[in-house]
Design a protein around this motif. Structure first.
Motif, PDB file in Angstrom:
ATOM      1  N   LEU A  53      -4.708  -0.226   0.729  1.00 13.22           N
ATOM      2  CA  LEU A  53      -5.703  -1.201   1.156  1.00 13.22           C
ATOM      3  C   LEU A  53      -5.140  -2.603   0.967  1.00 13.22           C
ATOM      4  CD1 LEU A  53      -8.890   0.354  -0.418  1.00 13.22           C
ATOM      5  CD2 LEU A  53      -8.451   0.050   2.028  1.00 13.22           C
TER       6      LEU A  53
ATOM      7  N   THR B 297      -5.118  -1.643  -4.361  1.00 11.22           N
ATOM      8  CA  THR B 297      -5.380  -2.639  -3.324  1.00 11.22           C
ATOM      9  C   THR B 297      -4.500  -3.848  -3.572  1.00 11.22           C
ATOM     10  OG1 THR B 297      -7.697  -1.963  -3.276  1.00 11.22           O
ATOM     11  CG2 THR B 297      -7.158  -4.039  -2.205  1.00 11.22           C
TER      12      THR B 297
ATOM     13  N   ARG C 164      -5.909   1.831   5.682  1.00 11.35           N
ATOM     14  CA  ARG C 164      -4.785   1.648   4.757  1.00 11.35           C
ATOM     15  C   ARG C 164      -3.540   1.308   5.564  1.00 11.35           C
ATOM     16  NH1 ARG C 164      -9.485   3.786   2.994  1.00 11.35           N
ATOM     17  NH2 ARG C 164      -9.554   3.900   0.741  1.00 11.35           N
TER      18      ARG C 164
END
Lengths: 234, 234
Positions: free
Chosen positions: A10, A90, B8
């Motif tokens: 992410l 992330t 992603r």
DNA sequence: TTTATAAATGTAAAAATTACACTTAATATT
DNA sequence: AATATTAAGTGTAATTTTTACATTTATAAA
């Protein structure tokens, strides 16, 4: 055709939004309305979408919160500690924005429970958002020492005393007003208006506007606004 | 517990590796050994691994190519145009490194068909690597104008004329040698050695070493090495 | 009319920067 | 042994920039 065997992650964008209310530096924060960390204060952020660049995503996020477009915004840096988000790995790319606080439309952000905080009296934020803000403050101090950046925080018309308060606020110091105004006026970026601001004194202070052409020409010039800026940067 | 419904992405790290051979600025490039773009010149890069930060990944990649650790490296910026990699959406975070070219061990990089190029005579690179290098050059010019960064490119012992050639190379200009040496010596960062470099003149030029303590103390100081640096930065 | 208040301004001293040319150290040549 | 060659090293005066510092001015309120 794809790159096989590689992890996909992410990628989030977080916006550090600075304002100046005439006396103090402010930062616009939101209270998260969803888990995890619900109710905790946070930078405004979001995930990058498949068709967006980071810049576009940052502008989308800024607009969603403030209603503003065409705002000064600059990539700060990517934050990538593998543990920075406990939910899922992330990477966050932080941007900082400078906005004229008067243009900010409060109603737009009621969705987000947004609030302006004094920069010196900021609450604890989620994740690594506090260090992001610290780095952004330093970057702003650095850059504003050399480039005419802080005008982005002011309305179209402003006075020299306002400008000085802005600089003094950023560096938590005071400047001699004779030297300060001489230095700022010597840049040739300011055009004196005929009207005065009578809000703050009997005599009134002349309004100035930016010479927009010279401003954009000199935006990357080294103008040394602040003597010995390294004193103020950690 | 995961963030659902979000895309992603691959995240790559690319390293812009600068060196100085005594006369000219160089950049270390590799020839890709695999498709796509096989045989084309490229920055050294790689994908970030699940347990790595970007900094760790950049250092891993740099070490794999050069054998060097503890090198000066700085995050340049993230590049995120959705079309930048035709194979698959990838965000690249570029780092630039400054290395002492003499410490670079050639044999380590035969795996990668690495080669030092004159910075001014660089081949076309894959993807958006050419603009990355341009941005890195500008960042280096910017930063070196204010901070004692370029010593990272020199061996432990160096002479003032070498140092001047380094600065003149970066800014494609010449400086008055009296003023240049006065300015550099006035930083107090240099310690004159007893030996001279006799390679380049009959008289010989004194070697200097960095005062490492003062160097690390002053690394973030604004030292104004270059007058009017904005002349040189695009 | 006087008073109060913040805005506006000038100057002299110090520091930094610039422009500019000769001397020196060491080797190579005769 | 003397001389020539070459790049290294150095000083100074003029200019510009920066700093430190105090009084006057414009206006509204009393």
């Amino acid at each position: 055709m794809k790159y096989s065997g590689q992890a996909r992650l992410l990628v989030a964008v977080d916006c550090i939004i600075f304002g100046f209310d005439g006396d103090n530096f402010k930062i616009l924060l939101i209270q998260r309305g969803f888990a995890p960390e619900k109710k905790k204060w946070s930078l405004m952020g979001g995930f990058i979408q498949p068709e967006e660049s980071l810049e576009i995503a940052a502008n989308r996020i800024l607009k969603k919160l403030t209603g503003l477009e065409g705002v000064y915004m600059e990539q700060l840096q990517a934050f990538s500690n593998p543990d920075r988000d406990p939910v899922e790995r992330t990477i966050a790319v932080a941007y900082f924005a400078l906005i004229d606080i008067q243009k900010y439309q409060k109603q737009l952000s009621t969705d987000y429970h947004a609030e302006w905080f004094l920069l010196d009296k900021m609450p604890k934020l989620i994740l690594d958002h506090n260090p992001m803000v610290e780095i952004a403050k330093n970057r702003l101090r650095y850059k504003a020492a050399l480039h005419p950046l802080l005008f982005e925080l002011l309305p179209e018309k402003f006075t020299i005393p306002q400008l000085q308060a802005l600089y003094e606020g950023l560096y938590s110091t005071t400047f001699d007003k004779r030297n300060f105004s001489r230095k700022l006026l010597s840049t040739g970026l300011l055009i004196r208006q005929k009207e005065k601001d009578k809000e703050n004194s009997r005599k009134g202070a002349f309004y100035f506007k930016l010479d927009k052409l010279k401003y954009s020409d000199n935006f990357d010039a080294f103008l040394k606004f602040i003597p010995n800026p390294d004193k103020f940067i950690s």
